[in-house]
Design an enzyme around this catalytic site. Structure first.
Site, PDB file in Angstrom:
ATOM      1  N   THR A  25       0.843  -1.199   0.000  1.00 50.53           N
ATOM      2  CA  THR A  25       0.000   0.000   0.000  1.00 50.53           C
ATOM      3  C   THR A  25       0.878   1.250   0.000  1.00 50.53           C
ATOM      4  O   THR A  25       1.900   1.279   0.692  1.00 50.53           O
ATOM      5  CB  THR A  25      -0.904   0.004   1.245  1.00 50.53           C
ATOM      6  OG1 THR A  25      -1.781  -1.136   1.169  1.00 50.53           O
ATOM      7  CG2 THR A  25      -1.736   1.268   1.338  1.00 50.53           C
ATOM      8  N   ALA A  82       7.772   1.611   2.289  1.00 51.87           N
ATOM      9  CA  ALA A  82       8.200   1.760   3.684  1.00 51.87           C
ATOM     10  C   ALA A  82       8.407   3.243   3.968  1.00 51.87           C
ATOM     11  O   ALA A  82       8.577   4.056   3.054  1.00 51.87           O
ATOM     12  CB  ALA A  82       9.486   0.985   3.948  1.00 51.87           C
ATOM     13  N   GLY A  95       2.783   4.559   7.585  1.00 52.59           N
ATOM     14  CA  GLY A  95       2.427   5.938   7.226  1.00 52.59           C
ATOM     15  C   GLY A  95       1.106   6.004   6.454  1.00 52.59           C
ATOM     16  O   GLY A  95       0.365   6.973   6.539  1.00 52.59           O
ATOM     17  N   GLY A  96       0.845   4.904   5.718  1.00 51.55           N
ATOM     18  CA  GLY A  96      -0.396   4.855   4.947  1.00 51.55           C
ATOM     19  C   GLY A  96      -1.538   4.213   5.703  1.00 51.55           C
ATOM     20  O   GLY A  96      -2.637   4.052   5.181  1.00 51.55           O
ATOM     21  N   GLU A 102      -0.555  -5.276   6.157  1.00 54.28           N
ATOM     22  CA  GLU A 102       0.759  -5.399   5.492  1.00 54.28           C
ATOM     23  C   GLU A 102       1.644  -6.389   6.223  1.00 54.28           C
ATOM     24  O   GLU A 102       2.322  -7.213   5.606  1.00 54.28           O
ATOM     25  CB  GLU A 102       1.438  -4.029   5.441  1.00 54.28           C
ATOM     26  CG  GLU A 102       0.819  -3.063   4.453  1.00 54.28           C
ATOM     27  CD  GLU A 102       1.435  -1.681   4.519  1.00 54.28           C
ATOM     28  OE1 GLU A 102       1.983  -1.296   5.576  1.00 54.28           O
ATOM     29  OE2 GLU A 102       1.389  -0.976   3.490  1.00 54.28           O
TER      30      GLU A 102
HETATM   31  O1  DER Z   1       1.829   2.321   5.319  1.00 56.70           O
HETATM   32  C1  DER Z   1       2.867   1.914   4.744  1.00 56.70           C
HETATM   33  O2  DER Z   1       3.775   1.276   5.347  1.00 56.70           O
HETATM   34  C2  DER Z   1       3.041   2.228   3.288  1.00 56.70           C
HETATM   35  O3  DER Z   1       3.786   1.227   2.678  1.00 56.70           O
HETATM   36  C3  DER Z   1       3.591   3.638   3.059  1.00 56.70           C
HETATM   37  O4  DER Z   1       3.789   4.345   4.236  1.00 56.70           O
HETATM   38  C4  DER Z   1       4.786   3.731   2.148  1.00 56.70           C
HETATM   39  O5  DER Z   1       5.061   5.078   1.881  1.00 56.70           O
HETATM   40  P1  DER Z   1       4.982   5.698   0.393  1.00 56.70           P
HETATM   41  O6  DER Z   1       3.550   6.105   0.155  1.00 56.70           O
HETATM   42  O7  DER Z   1       5.927   6.869   0.468  1.00 56.70           O
HETATM   43  O8  DER Z   1       5.428   4.646  -0.592  1.00 56.70           O
END
Ligand code: DER
Length: 221
Positions: A25, A82, A95-96, A102
């Site tokens: 994601t 990541a 972050g997402g 995941e």
């Molecule tokens: O939530 C997560 O771990 C996602 O993979 C994400 O945070 C990755 O960051 P990106 O949108 O900068 O690829």
């Protein structure tokens, strides 16, 4: 040059006919999924296991056949993004907001590849706030515990309401970089009642694909 696109598309080259692929994601793996979709249109036969509703919608739109994790025996390869990656390929993710699904998909995968732009590479994890997924019931009690530890917890919000994950949980972002030992921190978080999962992915990633300007580099664990 779009470093996310460079890294994301490069990782799609690792996808082989007949594989079951965990689809991560985020805005970098977005390009991987688009590239895989192009290859599916040209005859590639794979099955995708999405790590979020957002990824499922994107993958479906790209014509990638999907399966639920519960209907999948093993996953040959998962490609994900990541938020931080250290030299040992340990990372912070979430972050997402998709960290729980995941991590479940990553743990069921024979191999894990992360796709990042160069800004995600760090010497030491923890500058990025660590996402901690908590159940809504009693989240304020957990915030208090984090505050007492000096982790400066922030409840993640979206449109003025607490952000809800696909699993119906909240996310509390903590600043625990000064905690030093990330393994010990992860174990402590795992033991907290009400914490569902956290964004420390230690020992998960086998290969990181890094977009850096016009070029792309790869590092193996
Ligand atoms: O939530 C997560 O771990 C996602 O993979 C994400 O945070 C990755 O960051 P990106 O949108 O900068 O690829």
């Amino acid at each position: 040059m779009n470093e996310k696109k460079t890294a994301g598309e490069k990782a799609a080259e690792f996808v082989e006919d007949g594989m079951t692929i965990g689809l991560g994601t985020g805005s970098t793996v977005y390009y991987t999924i688009r590239k895989i979709g192009e290859r599916v249109q040209n005859g590639l036969k794979i099955t995708g296991v999405p790590t979020s509703q957002a990824t499922a919608v994107l993958a479906r739109g790209c014509g990638i056949p999907l399966a639920d994790l519960n209907d999948t025996d093993t996953i040959d390869l998962t490609i994900d993004g990541a938020d931080e990656v250290d030299p040992a390929l340990n990372g912070i993710k979430g972050g997402g907001g998709a960290l729980l699904f995941e991590k479940l998909v990553a743990n069921a995968s024979k191999k894990n590849i992360w796709v990042v732009d160069h800004s995600k590479q760090v010497e030491k994890l923890g500058a990025y706030p660590l996402p901690v997924e908590v159940i809504p019931f009693g989240w304020k009690q957990i915030m208090k515990i984090f505050e007492e530890k000096g982790f400066r917890p922030v409840l993640r919000m979206k449109n003025g309401q607490p952000f809800q994950t696909d699993g119906g949980h909240y996310i509390v972002d903590i600043r625990a970089g000064h905690a030093g030992d990330m393994v010990a921190l992860g174990k402590w978080l795992d033991g907290l009642t009400g914490v569902v999962e956290h964004g420390l992915f230690l020992g998960t990633c086998d290969l990181v694909v890094v977009g850096d300007g016009e070029s792309v580099s790869m590092r193996e664990k």
